[in-house]
Design a protein around this motif. Structure first.
Motif, PDB file in Angstrom:
ATOM      1  N   VAL A  40       2.564  12.044  -3.786  1.00 53.11           N
ATOM      2  CA  VAL A  40       2.167  12.217  -5.090  1.00 53.11           C
ATOM      3  C   VAL A  40       1.462  11.112  -5.523  1.00 53.11           C
ATOM      4  CG1 VAL A  40       2.733  12.587  -7.551  1.00 53.11           C
ATOM      5  CG2 VAL A  40       3.819  13.945  -5.777  1.00 53.11           C
ATOM      6  N   GLU A  41       1.951   9.812  -5.254  1.00 52.03           N
ATOM      7  CA  GLU A  41       1.333   8.510  -5.583  1.00 52.03           C
ATOM      8  C   GLU A  41       0.104   8.405  -4.794  1.00 52.03           C
ATOM      9  OE1 GLU A  41       4.478   8.867  -4.854  1.00 52.03           O
ATOM     10  OE2 GLU A  41       5.707   8.104  -6.399  1.00 52.03           O
ATOM     11  N   TRP A  42      -0.078   8.884  -3.557  1.00 47.92           N
ATOM     12  CA  TRP A  42      -1.153   8.964  -2.599  1.00 47.92           C
ATOM     13  C   TRP A  42      -2.415   9.565  -3.324  1.00 47.92           C
ATOM     14  CZ3 TRP A  42      -3.139   6.007   0.943  1.00 47.92           C
ATOM     15  CH2 TRP A  42      -4.003   6.761   1.833  1.00 47.92           C
ATOM     16  N   CYS A  43      -1.941  10.824  -3.762  1.00 47.61           N
ATOM     17  CA  CYS A  43      -2.974  11.515  -4.269  1.00 47.61           C
ATOM     18  C   CYS A  43      -3.515  11.055  -5.670  1.00 47.61           C
ATOM     19  CB  CYS A  43      -2.443  13.203  -4.662  1.00 47.61           C
ATOM     20  SG  CYS A  43      -2.015  13.969  -3.028  1.00 47.61           S
ATOM     21  N   SER A  44      -2.670  10.606  -6.465  1.00 50.79           N
ATOM     22  CA  SER A  44      -3.204   9.718  -7.659  1.00 50.79           C
ATOM     23  C   SER A  44      -3.951   8.716  -7.240  1.00 50.79           C
ATOM     24  CB  SER A  44      -1.954   9.495  -8.402  1.00 50.79           C
ATOM     25  OG  SER A  44      -1.441  10.403  -8.899  1.00 50.79           O
ATOM     26  N   PHE A  45      -3.607   7.940  -6.353  1.00 50.15           N
ATOM     27  CA  PHE A  45      -4.578   6.656  -5.879  1.00 50.15           C
ATOM     28  C   PHE A  45      -5.650   7.310  -5.407  1.00 50.15           C
ATOM     29  CE2 PHE A  45      -5.459   3.964  -2.237  1.00 50.15           C
ATOM     30  CZ  PHE A  45      -5.735   3.019  -2.528  1.00 50.15           C
ATOM     31  N   MET A  46      -5.898   8.158  -4.574  1.00 57.67           N
ATOM     32  CA  MET A  46      -7.315   8.800  -3.821  1.00 57.67           C
ATOM     33  C   MET A  46      -8.093   9.522  -4.948  1.00 57.67           C
ATOM     34  SD  MET A  46      -7.137   7.544  -1.065  1.00 57.67           S
ATOM     35  CE  MET A  46      -8.534   8.496  -0.441  1.00 57.67           C
ATOM     36  N   TYR A  47      -7.419  10.074  -5.887  1.00 53.22           N
ATOM     37  CA  TYR A  47      -8.262  10.801  -7.017  1.00 53.22           C
ATOM     38  C   TYR A  47      -9.106   9.549  -7.782  1.00 53.22           C
ATOM     39  CZ  TYR A  47      -9.427  12.476 -11.502  1.00 53.22           C
ATOM     40  OH  TYR A  47      -9.880  12.805 -12.722  1.00 53.22           O
TER      41      TYR A  47
ATOM     42  N   ALA B 116      -6.574   2.862  -9.628  1.00 53.44           N
ATOM     43  CA  ALA B 116      -6.371   2.775  -8.473  1.00 53.44           C
ATOM     44  C   ALA B 116      -5.662   1.542  -7.957  1.00 53.44           C
ATOM     45  CB  ALA B 116      -7.617   3.007  -7.569  1.00 53.44           C
ATOM     46  N   TRP B 117      -6.105   0.411  -8.604  1.00 54.39           N
ATOM     47  CA  TRP B 117      -5.226  -0.792  -8.018  1.00 54.39           C
ATOM     48  C   TRP B 117      -4.041  -0.791  -8.631  1.00 54.39           C
ATOM     49  CZ3 TRP B 117      -4.657  -5.014  -5.297  1.00 54.39           C
ATOM     50  CH2 TRP B 117      -4.013  -5.807  -5.865  1.00 54.39           C
ATOM     51  N   ARG B 118      -3.669  -0.385  -9.801  1.00 56.19           N
ATOM     52  CA  ARG B 118      -2.262  -0.375 -10.189  1.00 56.19           C
ATOM     53  C   ARG B 118      -1.413   0.517  -9.492  1.00 56.19           C
ATOM     54  NH1 ARG B 118      -2.623   1.666 -15.635  1.00 56.19           N
ATOM     55  NH2 ARG B 118      -4.567   1.880 -15.373  1.00 56.19           N
ATOM     56  N   ARG B 119      -1.993   1.976  -9.182  1.00 57.13           N
ATOM     57  CA  ARG B 119      -1.393   2.842  -8.315  1.00 57.13           C
ATOM     58  C   ARG B 119      -1.114   2.465  -6.978  1.00 57.13           C
ATOM     59  NH1 ARG B 119      -2.478   8.470 -11.372  1.00 57.13           N
ATOM     60  NH2 ARG B 119      -2.986   7.667 -13.148  1.00 57.13           N
ATOM     61  N   SER B 120      -1.824   1.541  -6.377  1.00 52.45           N
ATOM     62  CA  SER B 120      -1.831   1.110  -5.010  1.00 52.45           C
ATOM     63  C   SER B 120      -0.393   0.400  -4.859  1.00 52.45           C
ATOM     64  CB  SER B 120      -2.937   0.286  -4.455  1.00 52.45           C
ATOM     65  OG  SER B 120      -2.869  -0.835  -4.982  1.00 52.45           O
ATOM     66  N   ALA B 121       0.127  -0.192  -5.832  1.00 48.85           N
ATOM     67  CA  ALA B 121       1.614  -0.767  -5.472  1.00 48.85           C
ATOM     68  C   ALA B 121       2.751   0.162  -5.410  1.00 48.85           C
ATOM     69  CB  ALA B 121       1.769  -1.747  -7.042  1.00 48.85           C
ATOM     70  N   LYS B 122       3.399  -0.486  -4.658  1.00 54.88           N
ATOM     71  CA  LYS B 122       4.698   0.393  -4.259  1.00 54.88           C
ATOM     72  C   LYS B 122       5.698   0.024  -5.366  1.00 54.88           C
ATOM     73  CE  LYS B 122       4.473   0.533   0.924  1.00 54.88           C
ATOM     74  NZ  LYS B 122       5.192  -0.076   1.997  1.00 54.88           N
ATOM     75  N   ALA B 123       6.831   0.412  -5.481  1.00 49.57           N
ATOM     76  CA  ALA B 123       7.681   0.257  -6.643  1.00 49.57           C
ATOM     77  C   ALA B 123       7.682  -1.113  -7.046  1.00 49.57           C
ATOM     78  CB  ALA B 123       9.098   0.607  -5.974  1.00 49.57           C
ATOM     79  N   VAL B 124       7.553  -1.491  -8.253  1.00 45.83           N
ATOM     80  CA  VAL B 124       7.228  -2.973  -8.656  1.00 45.83           C
ATOM     81  C   VAL B 124       8.442  -3.226  -9.697  1.00 45.83           C
ATOM     82  CG1 VAL B 124       5.707  -4.384 -10.264  1.00 45.83           C
ATOM     83  CG2 VAL B 124       4.911  -2.700  -8.190  1.00 45.83           C
ATOM     84  N   PRO B 125       9.213  -3.918  -9.403  1.00 43.71           N
ATOM     85  CA  PRO B 125      10.247  -4.640 -10.329  1.00 43.71           C
ATOM     86  C   PRO B 125       9.586  -4.819 -11.774  1.00 43.71           C
ATOM     87  CG  PRO B 125      10.398  -6.041  -8.317  1.00 43.71           C
ATOM     88  CD  PRO B 125       9.173  -5.159  -8.303  1.00 43.71           C
ATOM     89  N   ASP B 126      10.250  -4.728 -12.709  1.00 41.51           N
ATOM     90  CA  ASP B 126       9.951  -4.775 -14.130  1.00 41.51           C
ATOM     91  C   ASP B 126       9.217  -6.104 -14.381  1.00 41.51           C
ATOM     92  OD1 ASP B 126      10.709  -2.260 -14.603  1.00 41.51           O
ATOM     93  OD2 ASP B 126      12.602  -2.772 -15.777  1.00 41.51           O
ATOM     94  N   GLY B 127       9.663  -7.210 -13.862  1.00 41.27           N
ATOM     95  CA  GLY B 127       9.386  -8.532 -14.090  1.00 41.27           C
ATOM     96  C   GLY B 127       8.029  -8.726 -13.619  1.00 41.27           C
TER      97      GLY B 127
ATOM     98  N   MET C 122       0.950  -1.190   0.061  1.00 37.11           N
ATOM     99  CA  MET C 122      -0.019   0.007   0.069  1.00 37.11           C
ATOM    100  C   MET C 122       0.833   1.309  -0.015  1.00 37.11           C
ATOM    101  SD  MET C 122      -3.135   1.065   0.054  1.00 37.11           S
ATOM    102  CE  MET C 122      -3.855   2.542   0.402  1.00 37.11           C
ATOM    103  N   ILE C 123       0.577   2.238  -0.564  1.00 36.89           N
ATOM    104  CA  ILE C 123       1.169   3.429  -0.667  1.00 36.89           C
ATOM    105  C   ILE C 123       1.217   4.117   0.738  1.00 36.89           C
ATOM    106  CG2 ILE C 123       1.147   5.846  -1.779  1.00 36.89           C
ATOM    107  CD1 ILE C 123      -0.307   4.567  -4.035  1.00 36.89           C
ATOM    108  N   ASP C 124       2.472   4.727   1.016  1.00 38.22           N
ATOM    109  CA  ASP C 124       2.430   5.510   2.370  1.00 38.22           C
ATOM    110  C   ASP C 124       2.247   6.880   2.056  1.00 38.22           C
ATOM    111  OD1 ASP C 124       3.477   7.197   4.381  1.00 38.22           O
ATOM    112  OD2 ASP C 124       4.727   5.149   5.065  1.00 38.22           O
ATOM    113  N   LYS C 125       1.142   7.515   2.582  1.00 35.51           N
ATOM    114  CA  LYS C 125       0.747   8.877   2.530  1.00 35.51           C
ATOM    115  C   LYS C 125       1.950   9.816   2.557  1.00 35.51           C
ATOM    116  CE  LYS C 125      -2.886  12.119   3.738  1.00 35.51           C
ATOM    117  NZ  LYS C 125      -4.132  12.433   4.458  1.00 35.51           N
ATOM    118  N   GLN C 126       2.553   9.410   3.868  1.00 36.09           N
ATOM    119  CA  GLN C 126       3.661  10.497   4.317  1.00 36.09           C
ATOM    120  C   GLN C 126       4.872  10.396   3.304  1.00 36.09           C
ATOM    121  OE1 GLN C 126       2.951  12.822   6.518  1.00 36.09           O
ATOM    122  NE2 GLN C 126       0.857  11.742   6.785  1.00 36.09           N
TER     123      GLN C 126
END
Length: 84
Positions: free
Chosen positions: A9-16, A57-68, A1-5
């Motif tokens: 930026v990712e948090w705002c996109s997710f919430m949007y 939202a689902w895609r943006r909820s992931a933290k850094a994801v390795p390319d694979g 899950m994205i950490d708001k703190q």
């Protein structure tokens, strides 16, 4: 899950995306209840719009994801069982 703190930026996109899905779902419900001419085609379009926001939202909820793992992270959850 994205950490708001740590990822504001990712948090705002997710919430949007979630808030937009909620708004469009509310509009869809109102349209279905109040428009006697609301059609199956309208439903497919409107539900598709809501789904698109939820999927983003689902895609943006992931933290850094390795390319694979990006294909996995880009999919809508497949562990949700449909009802009915």
């Amino acid at each position: 899950m994205i950490d708001k703190q740590l990822q504001p930026v990712e948090w705002c996109s997710f919430m949007y995306e979630l808030e937009d899905a909620l708004e469009h779902l509310g509009n869809l419900i109102k349209d279905i209840e109040h428009d006697p001419d609301y059609s199956d085609e309208d439903l497919r379009i409107d539900l598709g719009h809501v789904y698109a926001h939820l999927n983003r939202a689902w895609r943006r909820s992931a933290k850094a994801v390795p390319d694979g793992d990006w294909d996995w992270a880009s999919r809508f959850p497949d562990d949700l069982e449909p009802v009915g």
